[in-house]
Design a protein around this motif. Structure first.
Motif, short mmCIF file in Angstrom:
data_model
loop_
_atom_site.label_atom_id
_atom_site.label_comp_id
_atom_site.label_asym_id
_atom_site.label_seq_id
_atom_site.Cartn_x
_atom_site.Cartn_y
_atom_site.Cartn_z
N THR A 75 0.84 -1.20 0.00
CA THR A 75 0.00 0.00 0.00
C THR A 75 0.88 1.25 0.00
N SER A 78 1.81 1.81 -3.49
CA SER A 78 0.65 2.35 -4.20
C SER A 78 0.55 3.86 -4.03
N ALA A 92 -6.11 3.94 -1.19
CA ALA A 92 -5.44 2.63 -1.13
C ALA A 92 -6.22 1.63 -0.29
N SER A 93 -6.94 2.11 0.72
CA SER A 93 -7.72 1.20 1.57
C SER A 93 -8.82 0.50 0.77
N GLN A 95 -8.91 0.08 -2.51
CA GLN A 95 -8.25 -0.79 -3.49
C GLN A 95 -7.73 -2.06 -2.83
N PHE A 96 -7.20 -1.91 -1.62
CA PHE A 96 -6.71 -3.04 -0.84
C PHE A 96 -7.86 -4.00 -0.53
N ASN A 156 -13.22 4.44 -1.07
CA ASN A 156 -12.93 3.65 0.13
C ASN A 156 -14.21 3.15 0.77
N ALA A 261 -2.02 -1.85 -4.54
CA ALA A 261 -2.76 -1.98 -3.28
C ALA A 261 -3.60 -3.25 -3.27
N GLY A 287 -4.38 0.61 4.31
CA GLY A 287 -4.29 1.68 3.32
C GLY A 287 -3.76 2.96 3.91
#
Length: 369
Positions: A75, A78, A92-93, A95-96, A156, A261, A287
């Motif tokens: 992350t 990312s 990123a959270s 996407q993670f 997110n 991510a 993230g």
């Protein structure tokens, strides 16, 4: 030879490293104050335990440090990759989470695949899901000039609620309120690392993360594609004048960031560590940890690798804080303080450059230049 060493010490690498170290020191000092205020008698010993981190438990502690660092390195990459191209990927959270669900879904449902192919399919699904989740803010930014911070924050929440719904409809274990266990063939292979670091959850995930670090470093610093991405980030107007497609660069940057991510989510939940995705209204903390890791590493892939390892290192040390009558949440507070102070690395970097400029100006004045 003397001039060569002077150039090295004056280089950007040393400045970046120094500013990150100063930020970490500030965070640790703040954490030490917290320890003193909560338990003065044991503050010193607790602080030393945090500093020893993964080395406290020998090989086992180091292995656990590498395991914990793997997802936040991804992350961090990312966020750092997007930042290098002039974009702030705060999504990123989401996407993670999207990547993690895609990997778990394939891991549970695609049992007809042979073991090696099953794991690869789960990883590719995670990369694709993360890329799609990064594509949306990229398209909005490129064609409608929607601020990527706002759109990625919304993604997110959309990702969190959508994944919760999809888990309940597809791979839900009602008794435990979590996802079902993935098939053994979908888990990441150990590749002998479990024997090198016995008693830990380590697997080839850390090797994949290091490979991604090397790949992103090469893309950003050794390829025309990377140069175009960075050029668009630094000066979109000049890049457009030079014939670089700014819209394409924005979209590709967010897609690659999302893919990284998403892969991080797969590396966490395919680790065969007993960790499952739960149906909770909580955004994935990995993230946001990635943002701090990127800040500490100043968005340099190599710096992000070491920043992620450092966070994993002190996290392992925090597991032993209860030996000194500290609540286990203390380490989370201290890590949060270091993460918060990670933003100061940019401030320290600017201060170092200003000090250098002043010294250089005084030197030139004395020499009559």
């Amino acid at each position: 030879m003397k001039n060569k060493w002077k150039n090295i010490w004056r280089g950007d690498g040393i400045v970046n490293f120094s500013s990150s170290i100063l930020a970490i020191v500030c965070g640790l000092l703040f954490g030490f104050i917290i320890l003193l205020s909560s338990n003065p008698q044991q503050a010193y010993y607790g602080f030393m335990m945090i500093l020893q981190g993964g080395f406290t438990d020998g090989i086992q502690g180091i292995g656990q440090m590498l395991y914990l660092a793997t997802p936040i390195i991804m992350t961090g990459l990312s966020v750092g990759f997007a930042f290098k191209t002039g974009l702030f990927n705060i999504g990123a959270s989401g996407q993670f989470t999207a990547g993690a669900f895609a990997a778990v879904f394939v891991g549970v449902k695609f049992t007809f695949l042979p073991p090696g192919l099953h794991c690869l399919a789960a990883l590719l699904a995670a990369i694709l899901a993360g890329a799609i989740w990064g594509l949306v803010p990229g398209l909005l930014k490129a064609f409608f000039n929607v601020n990527e911070v706002i759109s990625s924050i919304m993604m997110n929440y959309i990702g969190m609620y959508l994944v919760n719904m999809m888990i309940q409809r597809t791979v839900y274990d009602q008794v435990k309120n979590q996802t079902m266990a993935v098939a053994d063939g979908a888990n990441l292979p150990k590749a002998g690392l479990d024997k090198l670091f016995p008693g830990t959850n380590i697997n080839i995930g850390i090797l994949i993360a290091i490979l991604c670090v090397i790949l992103i470093y090469i893309i950003l610093n050794k390829t025309t594609f990377g140069y175009e991405l960075k050029a668009c980030g630094k000066n979109p107007n000049a890049s457009k004048y030079a014939g670089i497609n700014a819209k394409k660069s924005i979209i590709l940057s967010m897609v690659i960031a999302g893919a990284l991510a998403g892969l991080g989510g797969a590396l966490l939940y395919l680790a065969d560590s007993g960790k499952y995705m739960q149906v909770l209204d909580v955004i994935a903390p990995e993230g946001f940890s990635g943002i701090s890791v990127a800040l500490l590493g100043l968005s340099n892939p190599i710096g992000i690798l070491f920043a992620g390892l450092f966070i994993g290192h002190i996290t392992v040390g925090g597991y032993n804080m209860q030996l000194f009558d500290f609540a286990p949440e203390v380490i989370d507070i201290i890590i949060s303080a270091i993460i918060y102070c990670g933003a100061l690395s940019l401030l320290f970097k600017n201060l170092i450059y200003k000090i250098r400029m002043r010294k250089s100006a005084k030197k030139n004045k004395k020499e009559g230049k």
